[in-house]
Design a protein around this motif. Sequence first.
Motif, PDB file in Angstrom:
ATOM      1  N   UNK A 179      -1.544  -5.939  13.550  1.00 35.51           N
ATOM      2  CA  UNK A 179      -0.746  -5.974  14.712  1.00 35.51           C
ATOM      3  C   UNK A 179       0.724  -5.760  14.222  1.00 35.51           C
ATOM      4  N   UNK A 180       1.295  -6.239  13.342  1.00 35.56           N
ATOM      5  CA  UNK A 180       2.725  -6.357  13.084  1.00 35.56           C
ATOM      6  C   UNK A 180       3.099  -4.731  12.990  1.00 35.56           C
ATOM      7  N   UNK A 181       2.277  -4.070  12.022  1.00 34.75           N
ATOM      8  CA  UNK A 181       2.540  -2.609  11.573  1.00 34.75           C
ATOM      9  C   UNK A 181       2.619  -1.759  12.889  1.00 34.75           C
ATOM     10  N   UNK A 182       1.629  -2.020  13.629  1.00 32.66           N
ATOM     11  CA  UNK A 182       1.202  -0.938  14.807  1.00 32.66           C
ATOM     12  C   UNK A 182       2.493  -1.266  15.836  1.00 32.66           C
ATOM     13  N   UNK A 183       2.834  -2.597  15.991  1.00 35.63           N
ATOM     14  CA  UNK A 183       3.927  -3.076  17.048  1.00 35.63           C
ATOM     15  C   UNK A 183       5.368  -2.137  16.443  1.00 35.63           C
ATOM     16  N   UNK A 184       5.633  -2.605  15.218  1.00 36.40           N
ATOM     17  CA  UNK A 184       7.008  -1.908  14.742  1.00 36.40           C
ATOM     18  C   UNK A 184       7.056  -0.589  14.775  1.00 36.40           C
ATOM     19  N   UNK A 185       5.987   0.120  14.271  1.00 35.61           N
ATOM     20  CA  UNK A 185       5.899   1.573  14.340  1.00 35.61           C
ATOM     21  C   UNK A 185       6.448   2.127  15.673  1.00 35.61           C
TER      22      UNK A 185
ATOM     23  N   UNK B   3      -1.367   7.266   9.986  1.00 36.72           N
ATOM     24  CA  UNK B   3      -1.351   5.651  10.140  1.00 36.72           C
ATOM     25  C   UNK B   3      -2.756   5.103  10.148  1.00 36.72           C
ATOM     26  N   UNK B   4      -3.865   5.741  10.426  1.00 37.12           N
ATOM     27  CA  UNK B   4      -5.101   5.219  10.409  1.00 37.12           C
ATOM     28  C   UNK B   4      -5.770   4.883   9.071  1.00 37.12           C
ATOM     29  N   UNK B   5      -4.857   5.491   7.878  1.00 37.22           N
ATOM     30  CA  UNK B   5      -5.460   5.302   6.687  1.00 37.22           C
ATOM     31  C   UNK B   5      -4.411   4.016   5.882  1.00 37.22           C
ATOM     32  N   UNK B   6      -3.589   3.532   6.810  1.00 39.75           N
ATOM     33  CA  UNK B   6      -2.699   2.479   6.168  1.00 39.75           C
ATOM     34  C   UNK B   6      -2.696   1.175   7.064  1.00 39.75           C
ATOM     35  N   UNK B   7      -2.551   0.361   6.400  1.00 41.41           N
ATOM     36  CA  UNK B   7      -2.725  -1.180   7.070  1.00 41.41           C
ATOM     37  C   UNK B   7      -1.582  -1.963   6.950  1.00 41.41           C
ATOM     38  N   UNK B   8      -0.527  -1.623   6.357  1.00 36.19           N
ATOM     39  CA  UNK B   8       0.817  -2.101   6.288  1.00 36.19           C
ATOM     40  C   UNK B   8       1.759  -1.387   6.793  1.00 36.19           C
ATOM     41  N   UNK B   9       2.958  -2.213   6.867  1.00 35.48           N
ATOM     42  CA  UNK B   9       3.999  -1.441   7.834  1.00 35.48           C
ATOM     43  C   UNK B   9       5.336  -1.442   6.872  1.00 35.48           C
ATOM     44  N   UNK B  10       6.168  -0.348   7.147  1.00 30.06           N
ATOM     45  CA  UNK B  10       7.512  -0.350   6.596  1.00 30.06           C
ATOM     46  C   UNK B  10       8.351   0.168   7.657  1.00 30.06           C
ATOM     47  N   UNK B  11       9.542  -0.627   8.056  1.00 27.16           N
ATOM     48  CA  UNK B  11      10.381  -0.109   9.119  1.00 27.16           C
ATOM     49  C   UNK B  11      11.795  -0.353   8.478  1.00 27.16           C
TER      50      UNK B  11
ATOM     51  N   UNK C 299       6.795  -5.747  19.255  1.00 24.55           N
ATOM     52  CA  UNK C 299       7.678  -5.992  18.241  1.00 24.55           C
ATOM     53  C   UNK C 299       7.272  -7.026  17.589  1.00 24.55           C
ATOM     54  N   UNK C 300       7.581  -7.105  16.351  1.00 24.46           N
ATOM     55  CA  UNK C 300       7.125  -8.491  15.507  1.00 24.46           C
ATOM     56  C   UNK C 300       8.216  -8.529  14.319  1.00 24.46           C
ATOM     57  N   UNK C 301       8.692  -9.671  14.193  1.00 28.95           N
ATOM     58  CA  UNK C 301       9.322 -10.014  12.882  1.00 28.95           C
ATOM     59  C   UNK C 301       8.879 -11.259  12.537  1.00 28.95           C
ATOM     60  N   UNK C 302       8.991 -11.157  11.176  1.00 30.48           N
ATOM     61  CA  UNK C 302       8.314 -12.507  10.390  1.00 30.48           C
ATOM     62  C   UNK C 302       9.667 -13.185   9.526  1.00 30.48           C
ATOM     63  N   UNK C 303       9.461 -14.308   9.640  1.00 26.87           N
ATOM     64  CA  UNK C 303      10.514 -15.626   8.968  1.00 26.87           C
ATOM     65  C   UNK C 303      10.081 -16.038   7.559  1.00 26.87           C
TER      66      UNK C 303
ATOM     67  N   UNK D 190      11.457  -7.752   6.374  1.00 21.91           N
ATOM     68  CA  UNK D 190      11.667  -8.551   7.617  1.00 21.91           C
ATOM     69  C   UNK D 190      10.546  -8.548   8.418  1.00 21.91           C
ATOM     70  N   UNK D 191       9.566  -7.543   8.368  1.00 22.66           N
ATOM     71  CA  UNK D 191       8.739  -7.065   9.539  1.00 22.66           C
ATOM     72  C   UNK D 191       7.162  -6.958   9.090  1.00 22.66           C
ATOM     73  N   UNK D 192       6.917  -7.304   7.935  1.00 22.70           N
ATOM     74  CA  UNK D 192       5.517  -7.193   7.211  1.00 22.70           C
ATOM     75  C   UNK D 192       4.895  -9.057   7.334  1.00 22.70           C
ATOM     76  N   UNK D 193       3.716  -8.867   7.674  1.00 24.15           N
ATOM     77  CA  UNK D 193       3.016 -10.221   7.637  1.00 24.15           C
ATOM     78  C   UNK D 193       2.566 -10.517   6.184  1.00 24.15           C
ATOM     79  N   UNK D 194       2.611  -9.534   5.136  1.00 23.27           N
ATOM     80  CA  UNK D 194       2.161  -9.970   3.756  1.00 23.27           C
ATOM     81  C   UNK D 194       3.251  -9.033   2.923  1.00 23.27           C
ATOM     82  N   UNK D 195       4.345  -9.999   2.741  1.00 24.95           N
ATOM     83  CA  UNK D 195       5.473  -9.245   1.723  1.00 24.95           C
ATOM     84  C   UNK D 195       5.186  -9.294   0.452  1.00 24.95           C
TER      85      UNK D 195
END
Length: 316
Positions: free
Chosen positions: A67-73, A15-23, A257-261, A191-196
């Motif tokens: 923050x979004x990635x960390x929260x949703x992981x 995770x420390x090498x990644x900055x974006x999230x996939x859930x 937990x974070x969700x983006x619209x 739905x969960x990423x800040x930068x789709x």
Amino acid sequence: MREGAHPGRIAAYPAQNLSHEATRAEPRPLRDEVRRKTRKSTTMEPIIQESELPEPEATRRDANVTESSRANRGWWDRNADEYQIEHGTFLGDDRFVWGPEGLDEVEAELLGPPEELKGKDILEIGAGAAQCSRWLVSQGARPVALDLSHRQLQHALRIGGNVPLVQADAGVLPFKDGSFDLACSAYGALPFVADPVLVLKEVRRVLRPGGRFVFSATHPIRWAFPDEPGPEGLSVAASYFDRTPYVEQDEQGNAVYVEHHRTIGDRVRDIVGAGLRLVDIVEPEWPAWNTQEWGGWSPLRGNLIPGTAIYVCVRD
């Protein structure tokens, strides 16, 4: 064999090498209001459940990529057991379902006719327990199931099947350019990423020319309505145009937990901006056979307003 594609184990990327999230997703309003009960898995050693933590505060505020990635992981690691117990029967072990309506890929053929999937390299993003990938294997395809949550992928191992599993971030896909013929995501990642756009560009990069990417998410109109399955969920309560993320945070103000619209127009611009071509938007109607409520999804609401949007894209 492609990097990370090893059946029978989880290939993890730190995770420390990644900055974006996939859930994997069924959030709020998408996430399905997981019931806060302490349940024990009968097949794996249980981990700390969200029900054992203080009730988070729900709010609307900005949340960046990290923050979004960390929260949703963390959220999916804590709630994977509950989610699979609650929805495992509906999802099946080897069924490809696009959303709570129950639209099945065997009927929809959004990735193409089943007979044309044989031998295709397919990436599933936000795979959860890899139910969709397992169905793809049954069609003769060669899928790779990727998810941010280690606990979700442990459920994929529990269920079994010859599916390569990769724990990694959708914004930094650990594959070479042009590794896949197709990519798919059923309520995963987007739905969960800040930068789709970053995720969409990564998907385009790993697709071969002519490759198709199909992903589903909560229909954007749902953000204007309360997340309730009954009549109270049929009255507009918020602005459809308010893109402020939905955030659940702990007592210290840290997001858990974070969700983006994104509006329909936003999604179209994101897809085009990533260099993909949008060929269809599918809005599944609620079928008569489905009498099940799934969080804010229900027959009552599903017969009146759309709950899921499926975007069909092509890499030219």
